[in-house]
Design an enzyme around this catalytic site. Structure first.
Site, PDB file in Angstrom:
ATOM      1  N   HIS A   1       8.610  16.499  -8.921  1.00 53.74           N
ATOM      2  CA  HIS A   1       7.590  17.288  -8.195  1.00 53.74           C
ATOM      3  C   HIS A   1       8.179  17.925  -6.935  1.00 53.74           C
ATOM      4  CE1 HIS A   1       4.052  15.735 -10.524  1.00 53.74           C
ATOM      5  NE2 HIS A   1       4.838  14.699 -10.692  1.00 53.74           N
TER       6      HIS A   1
ATOM      7  N   ASN B   1      -2.371  14.523 -12.042  1.00 50.67           N
ATOM      8  CA  ASN B   1      -1.735  15.650 -12.724  1.00 50.67           C
ATOM      9  C   ASN B   1      -2.802  16.556 -13.322  1.00 50.67           C
ATOM     10  OD1 ASN B   1       0.968  15.013 -12.268  1.00 50.67           O
ATOM     11  ND2 ASN B   1       1.197  13.862 -14.164  1.00 50.67           N
TER      12      ASN B   1
ATOM     13  N   TYR C   1       6.163   5.104  -4.666  1.00 52.89           N
ATOM     14  CA  TYR C   1       5.918   6.224  -3.745  1.00 52.89           C
ATOM     15  C   TYR C   1       6.276   5.866  -2.303  1.00 52.89           C
ATOM     16  CZ  TYR C   1       3.779   8.652  -7.624  1.00 52.89           C
ATOM     17  OH  TYR C   1       3.589   9.265  -8.827  1.00 52.89           O
TER      18      TYR C   1
HETATM   19 FE1  HDD Z   1       4.788  10.321  -9.801  1.00 53.76          FE
HETATM   20  C1  HDD Z   1       5.707  12.252  -7.166  1.00 53.76           C
HETATM   21  C2  HDD Z   1       2.010  12.258 -10.286  1.00 53.76           C
HETATM   22  C3  HDD Z   1       4.093   8.584 -12.696  1.00 53.76           C
HETATM   23  C4  HDD Z   1       7.185   8.105  -9.045  1.00 53.76           C
HETATM   24  N1  HDD Z   1       4.023  11.952  -8.915  1.00 53.76           N
HETATM   25  C5  HDD Z   1       4.529  12.598  -7.822  1.00 53.76           C
HETATM   26  C6  HDD Z   1       3.672  13.676  -7.451  1.00 53.76           C
HETATM   27  C7  HDD Z   1       2.633  13.679  -8.332  1.00 53.76           C
HETATM   28  C8  HDD Z   1       2.844  12.589  -9.253  1.00 53.76           C
HETATM   29  C9  HDD Z   1       1.464  14.633  -8.337  1.00 53.76           C
HETATM   30  C10 HDD Z   1       3.937  14.648  -6.321  1.00 53.76           C
HETATM   31  C11 HDD Z   1       3.166  14.293  -5.089  1.00 53.76           C
HETATM   32  C12 HDD Z   1       3.404  15.367  -4.046  1.00 53.76           C
HETATM   33  O1  HDD Z   1       2.861  16.469  -4.207  1.00 53.76           O
HETATM   34  O2  HDD Z   1       4.129  15.097  -3.098  1.00 53.76           O
HETATM   35  N2  HDD Z   1       3.395  10.461 -11.254  1.00 53.76           N
HETATM   36  C13 HDD Z   1       2.280  11.259 -11.219  1.00 53.76           C
HETATM   37  C14 HDD Z   1       1.384  10.880 -12.288  1.00 53.76           C
HETATM   38  C15 HDD Z   1       1.983   9.871 -12.973  1.00 53.76           C
HETATM   39  C16 HDD Z   1       3.232   9.589 -12.323  1.00 53.76           C
HETATM   40  C17 HDD Z   1       0.035  11.518 -12.540  1.00 53.76           C
HETATM   41  C18 HDD Z   1       1.489   9.108 -14.168  1.00 53.76           C
HETATM   42  C19 HDD Z   1       0.268   8.836 -14.388  1.00 53.76           C
HETATM   43  N3  HDD Z   1       5.532   8.675 -10.727  1.00 53.76           N
HETATM   44  C20 HDD Z   1       5.077   8.104 -11.890  1.00 53.76           C
HETATM   45  C21 HDD Z   1       5.767   6.857 -12.115  1.00 53.76           C
HETATM   46  C22 HDD Z   1       6.644   6.693 -11.069  1.00 53.76           C
HETATM   47  C23 HDD Z   1       6.477   7.861 -10.216  1.00 53.76           C
HETATM   48  C24 HDD Z   1       5.526   5.919 -13.272  1.00 53.76           C
HETATM   49  C25 HDD Z   1       7.621   5.596 -10.770  1.00 53.76           C
HETATM   50  C26 HDD Z   1       7.564   4.397 -11.200  1.00 53.76           C
HETATM   51  N4  HDD Z   1       6.265  10.260  -8.424  1.00 53.76           N
HETATM   52  C27 HDD Z   1       7.105   9.211  -8.260  1.00 53.76           C
HETATM   53  C28 HDD Z   1       7.995   9.329  -7.034  1.00 53.76           C
HETATM   54  C29 HDD Z   1       7.498  10.683  -6.434  1.00 53.76           C
HETATM   55  C30 HDD Z   1       6.430  11.129  -7.406  1.00 53.76           C
HETATM   56  C31 HDD Z   1       9.451   9.206  -7.314  1.00 53.76           C
HETATM   57  C32 HDD Z   1       8.563  11.715  -6.133  1.00 53.76           C
HETATM   58  C33 HDD Z   1       8.344  12.173  -4.733  1.00 53.76           C
HETATM   59  C34 HDD Z   1       7.232  11.398  -4.244  1.00 53.76           C
HETATM   60  O3  HDD Z   1       6.883  10.481  -5.179  1.00 53.76           O
HETATM   61  O4  HDD Z   1       6.700  11.534  -3.176  1.00 53.76           O
HETATM   62  O5  HDD Z   1       7.781   8.285  -6.169  1.00 53.76           O
END
Ligand code: HDD
Length: 672
Positions: A49, A122, A336
């Site tokens: 993202h 999402n 997160y």
């Molecule tokens: Fe995630 C970012 C949505 C599964 C780990 N995720 C991130 C963002 C969104 C989602 C909208 C961007 C937020 C922003 O605008 O800053 N992610 C989802 C959805 C998931 C999902 C709807 C499943 C239902 N994500 C998911 C899993 C993991 C992560 C299973 C880790 C175990 N996601 C992250 C992260 C991020 C992220 C690595 C990257 C940057 C951040 O968090 O701030 O922690």
């Protein structure tokens, strides 16, 4: 102008040198401060993202939900809670294109009276995997391949399809990602979903299960694939610009928040497990109840300070909202916060203005990188008597976790219902309209045509056979392959689904309530154009809140048939027609004759035709259609061609435009 130390800067043009042609000097602290700061301007981008756009606004509750939840935003009718929303793509890097085929993030930070609540969702209600253990694998597979760093912002490559074809649990999400939802027309025209099953907890500590849905008032609309590809070249910021311009012009995007609420006893009876994020709860099984609306009415003042530094965390919940045991959510609750620490350089990211709650913060956490607060006094522990005992813990007024009973032994594994992967994938495919099905087949065909290892294509087809032979057959035909045997299923007996068709899963189910508001139309002008026709179309569009933009062979003034001057704001070159929702060729004696032989102009007309958009041609504009090879003799509700002009043409155009696309025109491959 000063340095960061407040020292006035006398000269911001030249570095300090020993003589005008001499060496620059190390003691130039002004130059060094400026360059050092510049060198550190970038922070690590989000691992997923990375590319996103944000806006401020508010959430307004329709009525009190006190029987369901004690969450602050839902306690009174009309209660407004400030929000910051960030929309994003998933795969690409920070500078990647907006119109990639991808899932879109829909993350909402509610600054509630009882602290921040982040609903990090999402634009699709399910996910690729069931357990956080697989998230790094999924992301490694979809991101650019590690040896050569390609492709950027695209899933059409070997490693992604290798992984998903070995993970049948991804089948349902693949349906969504390959559908038109993967290429939205605008962030403003997408649904949002909380994905996981969460809990509402009321003031008496009673809990119900809840799924969150955001529904856009503008309806759900998408691009077509070729259009998305072309837009990515001529405006990689297409969605960012669209959101920004809509808010600047006062066309504030709005969503209705709806909830599906059900009990654990209901959930136990479902044919699927509500803790499995690859499953949705069909609306026909549990209806969506509207509970409030969200309006985005302010653009950020500074992209970096707000959109880049905003830190969403699924762990950020408030009293009244709680988690379930969804194993994907469990991993997210950890991930997160952890990622913000490296991305924002320490544990004090909550102090950045965009992340700071409006509710007051009192605790004994101290120090750490980039601490902003200046804590006074000598007490930073609890219990204490020297500080009068402050800050106090709040007991039942605070966040009290729902006391969910623990069941079973510690183990790695999954409940049995998690092993059924195809019922809802089939439900999704079968619930689509004919053009949407055709687009899904075309998307699989395109993506798999980029896969170089034949076994991966075969395995994906074997997986798709468990969804629909219409789908698998269509994809196989598009790849010149025979259909393989269906992939073996994990469960000997497939649980019987409650719902066989769910019209709500089609994008067409939500045409929107706001007609053509904020849509953009290209009105082609040249010397000799019929200025009266231009004015009539512009007035009809403006009345509905849409925008007619004058596009010419170049920017600048042109003389109308009536001898007046019209200013072209854009040119064929700088704003190709893929950037617009509709096209108008207003006519005018001889106005377009000189353009007809021009290949660029032909493409300007052909593209909206092939992408099934609404076109209005009047007078000599009809000749331009013919020159572009657009057939005007068929029965096409989106192609309004009046060689002799027509009084109510602008009104007819507005009506046809409100249908968004005219897919009955579509032939695949396209016929022009
Ligand atoms: Fe995630 C970012 C949505 C599964 C780990 N995720 C991130 C963002 C969104 C989602 C909208 C961007 C937020 C922003 O605008 O800053 N992610 C989802 C959805 C998931 C999902 C709807 C499943 C239902 N994500 C998911 C899993 C993991 C992560 C299973 C880790 C175990 N996601 C992250 C992260 C991020 C992220 C690595 C990257 C940057 C951040 O968090 O701030 O922690």
């Amino acid at each position: 102008m000063t340095t960061n130390q407040g020292v006035p800067v006398a000269d911001n043009q030249s570095s300090l040198k020993a003589g005008l042609r001499g060496p620059a000097l190390l003691k130039d602290f002004i130059l060094r401060e400026k360059i050092t700061h510049f060198d550190h301007e970038r922070i690590p981008e989000r691992i997923v993202h990375a590319r996103g756009s944000g806006a401020h606004g508010y959430f307004e509750a329709y009525k009190p939900l006190t029987s369901l939840t004690r969450a602050a935003p839902f306690q009174e009718a009309g209660k407004r809670t400030p929000v910051f929303v960030r929309f994003s793509t998933v795969q690409g890097e920070r500078g990647s294109k907006d119109t990639a085929r991808d899932v879109r993030g829909f993350a909402v930070k509610f600054y509630t009276d009882e602290g921040n609540w982040d609903l990090v969702g999402n634009n699709m209600p399910v996910f690729f995997i069931q357990d956080a253990m697989k998230f790094p694998d999924l992301v490694h597979a979809v991101k650019p391949e590690p040896h050569h760093g390609m492709p950027q912002a695209g899933s059409a490559h070997d490693t992604f399809w290798d992984f998903v074809s070995l993970m049948p649990e991804s089948t349902h999400m693949l349906m969504w990602a390959m559908s038109d939802r993967g290429i939205p027309r605008s962030y403003r025209m997408m649904q949002g979903f909380g994905v996981h099953t969460y809990r509402f907890v009321n003031g008496d500590g009673q809990s119900s299960l809840v799924k969150f849905h955001w529904k856009p008032l503008l309806g759900t609309h998408s691009l077509v694939w070729e259009e998305a590809v072309k837009i990515s070249g001529c405006d990689p910021d297409f969605h960012r610009r669209d959101l920004w311009e809509a808010i600047e012009s006062g066309a504030y995007p709005e969503w209705e928040l709806g909830v599906q609420v059900f009990s654990e006893a209901d959930a136990d009876k479902f044919s699927f497990d509500v803790l499995d994020a690859t499953k949705l709860v069909p609306e026909e099984l549990v209806p969506v109840t509207p509970i409030g609306r969200m309006v985005l009415n302010r653009n950020p003042d500074n992209f970096f300070a707000e959109t880049e530094q905003v830190a969403f965390c699924t762990a950020h919940v408030v009293p009244g909202i709680d988690f379930t045991n969804d194993p994907l959510l469990a991993g997210r609750i950890h991930s997160y916060v952890d990622t913000q620490i490296s991305r924002l350089g320490g544990p004090n990211f909550h102090e950045l203005p965009i992340n700071a709650p409006l509710a007051p913060v009192h605790n004994n956490q101290r120090d750490g990188m980039h601490r902003q607060a200046i804590h006074r006094g000598r007490v930073s522990y609890e219990p204490n008597s020297l500080g009068g005992g402050c800050p106090f813990q709040t007991g039942q007024m605070g966040f009290v976790p729902f006391p969910e009973p623990i069941q079973g032994d510690e183990m790695r594994g999954k409940p049995e219902k998690f092993a059924e992967h195809y019922n809802q994938a089939r439900l999704f495919f079968d619930s689509q309209t004919a053009p949407e099905k055709a687009h899904i087949i075309a998307a699989f065909r395109f993506e798999l045509s980029k896969v170089t290892v034949p076994a991966i294509r075969t395995r994906t087809l074997a997986m798709l056979r468990n969804v629909s032979d219409e789908l698998a057959g269509g994809v196989a035909e598009g790849l010149g392959m025979d259909l393989p045997e269906a992939m073996p299923r994990a469960l000997p007996r497939t649980p019987k689904p409650e719902v066989k068709a769910s019209p709500a899963l089609s994008l067409m189910a939500l045409p929107g309530e706001q007609g053509i508001r904020s849509r953009k139309v290209a009105i082609v002008i040249a010397d000799g154009v019929d200025g009266a026709a231009v004015a009539a179309v512009q007035a009809a569009l403006a009345k509905e809140g849409a925008m007619g933009r004058l596009v010419g062979p170049r920017v600048g003034p042109f003389t109308t048939a009536q001898g007046k001057t019209l200013e072209a704001e854009a040119s064929f070159e700088n704003e190709p027609s893929v950037l617009f929702d509709g096209l108008v060729l207003p006519g005018g004696e001889g106005a377009f004759a000189a353009l007809a032989g021009n290949g660029q102009v032909r493409e300007y007309v052909q593209d909206p035709y092939r992408h099934c958009k609404t076109i209005l041609a009047l007078g000599s504009g009809v000749d331009l259609l013919a020159a572009a090879g657009v057939p005007t003799d068929g029965d096409d509700a989106g192609l309004l061609a009046f060689a002799k002009g027509k009084a109510n043409a602008p009104a007819a155009f507005v009506k046809a435009l409100s249908l968004h696309r005219h897919f009955e025109r579509e032939t695949d491959p396209p016929r022009v």
